[in-house]
Design an enzyme around this catalytic site. Sequence first.
Site, PDB file in Angstrom:
ATOM      1  N   ASP A   1      -8.570  -6.914  -4.103  1.00 19.29           N
ATOM      2  CA  ASP A   1      -8.234  -5.511  -3.877  1.00 19.29           C
ATOM      3  C   ASP A   1      -8.557  -4.001  -5.275  1.00 19.29           C
ATOM      4  OD1 ASP A   1      -7.257  -2.961  -2.897  1.00 19.29           O
ATOM      5  OD2 ASP A   1      -5.159  -3.312  -3.432  1.00 19.29           O
TER       6      ASP A   1
ATOM      7  N   SER B   1       0.624  -1.210   0.150  1.00 20.27           N
ATOM      8  CA  SER B   1       0.120   0.150   0.123  1.00 20.27           C
ATOM      9  C   SER B   1       1.044   1.330  -0.087  1.00 20.27           C
ATOM     10  CB  SER B   1      -1.098   0.028   1.050  1.00 20.27           C
ATOM     11  OG  SER B   1      -1.900   0.963   0.538  1.00 20.27           O
TER      12      SER B   1
ATOM     13  N   HIS C   1      -7.823  -5.559  -0.415  1.00 21.98           N
ATOM     14  CA  HIS C   1      -6.598  -4.935   0.167  1.00 21.98           C
ATOM     15  C   HIS C   1      -5.284  -4.810   1.075  1.00 21.98           C
ATOM     16  CE1 HIS C   1      -3.902  -1.403  -1.023  1.00 21.98           C
ATOM     17  NE2 HIS C   1      -3.759  -0.795   0.095  1.00 21.98           N
ATOM     18  N   ASP C   2      -6.111  -5.492   2.653  1.00 22.07           N
ATOM     19  CA  ASP C   2      -5.232  -6.155   3.219  1.00 22.07           C
ATOM     20  C   ASP C   2      -4.946  -7.192   3.380  1.00 22.07           C
ATOM     21  OD1 ASP C   2      -5.024  -3.295   5.159  1.00 22.07           O
ATOM     22  OD2 ASP C   2      -7.067  -4.409   6.300  1.00 22.07           O
TER      23      ASP C   2
ATOM     24  N   ARG D   1     -11.873   6.518  10.089  1.00 20.41           N
ATOM     25  CA  ARG D   1     -10.733   5.140  10.455  1.00 20.41           C
ATOM     26  C   ARG D   1     -12.216   3.928   9.618  1.00 20.41           C
ATOM     27  NH1 ARG D   1      -6.408   2.031   9.986  1.00 20.41           N
ATOM     28  NH2 ARG D   1      -6.471  -0.313  11.260  1.00 20.41           N
TER      29      ARG D   1
END
Lengths: 226, 393
Positions: free
Chosen positions: B331, B165, B364-365, B235
């Site tokens: 992602d 990222s 994505h994580d 967040r």
Amino acid sequence: MLNRSPRDLITANLSRSPGAARVDHLVVAEMVAPGSRVLDVGCGDGELLRLLELRGVDGRGIELSREGVNASVAKGLAVIQGDADTDLADYPNDAFDYVILSQTLQATRKPREVIEHMLRIGRHAVVSFPNFGHWKIRVKLLLEGQMPRTKNLPDTWYDTPNIHFCTIKDFRQTCSLVGAKMEKAVALNAWGQQLRLPAPWWFWNLFGEQAVFLLSRRPSSGNASK
Amino acid sequence: MAELRLKPDLRDRLGEVENPHSQVARFGLDQSLKLDAGVELAPFQIAYQTYGTLNSARSNAVLICHALTGDQHAVNVHPVTGKPGWWETMVGSGKPIDTDRYFVICPNVVGACMGTTGPASINNKIGRPYGLDFPVVTIRDMVRAQAMLLDHLGIDMLFAAAGGSMGAMQVLQWAVTYPERVFAALPIAGATRHSAQNIAFHEVGRQAVMADPEWRGGRYLAEGTNPRRGLAVARMAAHITYLSDAALHRKFGRRFQDRAMPTFSFDADFEVESYLRHQGSSFVERFDANSYLYLTRAMDYFDLAADYDGVLAEAFRGTKTRFCVVSFTSDWLFPTSESRAIVHALNAGSARVSFAEIVTDKGHDAFLLDEPELFAIVRGFLGSAGAARGLTG
């Protein structure tokens, strides 16, 4: 869209001496000068590339199947996911000494354009393919009247990734059509051994189960093809 | 220095900002960091962790670049949260980035809040935290600072730079700005520029922070407040973008949280709501709101090709660095097409590049999670690069 690597399907049964590299890989590797830069198009799980790197070649690969790519990268090879039919256009002229197409030609949508790109990107091209002119295939088609299925080409007509079969004779004609110079040609018999005796082309076309050609650009043909 | 009147929890956090549980490299007034914004940052400090041992040839250093909300605590218990390091799946003894073989350096980026100078640090000129007086920093500024850290450590060339990222952005910037100092580059789930959609999500987060009355125009540390709610909302919104629809559904579905039926209120009835609230509230315990503004901004400004008339291939021209680019199918924040653009540009320059897309529904994580195929690829890439670099063991 193919989701399997044609090379894996076709050559799964190709003969190999125990614990050693595949014979057709060795034939291809013999045609590549040590220390050169090589692009292997349709590199499967990277076994040929690995053999070449052991011989001091700076190798890159592109491969359609994700499984093949990830297996190759896990072996430390410089391989990316890509399609021979569309992605070769992005490579600059003369980027490599050799561009290899091993057991993949018959699975491309536009084989002629692929060969032209190979000769544009590399000074030499090495192409290996199953010879559809082999006598067993001719006999099967003649006697059974169905699309031939052999040990090395086991797929039915409706699920085969191989959509553009050719014979050794066909391939030679295509080479002259695209202005490629044939520098070397080797035919392998059903046991993966080289046909050693000097023989006319019709003999190779009948008894060669696999063919490996080393091509180069004809000086006159220039670098016109995009 | 002026005496600071701060609530205890803020004083604790400033403790980590000024005197972190890390190694710290301090750069004085004569070693300023020249920023893209046209100003110089001095004095400043970099907090960093190291794992493993530097070999005698000083050739086995691996730089780990952390993501937006990561920090230098990649492989150790976090001093604030008490949780394991954020990349313990990837880095450690016997792991793909093997600390038995490599000397791993993980610095906190400039602009962050875990010990490297950022907006929560004390501005010596005024004796108060910088707040919005801190200059806007870029990914390239982060990389310049890391290069100064390597000089400080006496390391000329990295064996590898790796990160996911925002970490991947730093890895790519390293390869472009200091190509002769990076032998192998491993950008995971990255991109060479922030897309309009990515900038849009970040703007939502920043507006949430700035809409919190406790933000006080960025002066909350000096005024003894904390924009917890704003940062938590930022967040929560961002966290959704790190996952995928499939992963959220697999984890939570439409299940209720500790109840059999809806309460007909705006309580956290659904498990997914409760999860997001927890993500938000735990985040604010360890992160500074202004740092969130600065780091998201740095990502927004990132565009590697911009310095090369938009031609990405020019950025990598002639590079000797080996690359391994990795993306994940689910992602949608840094989709495979972004990684493919990197590969395309590298190919045009005949660089040595591997590219793998990994099938996962984790979004994505996924780069932080247990992905065996990712581990095999990183192991293979570093193993072969190590052989080429002459690393043994």
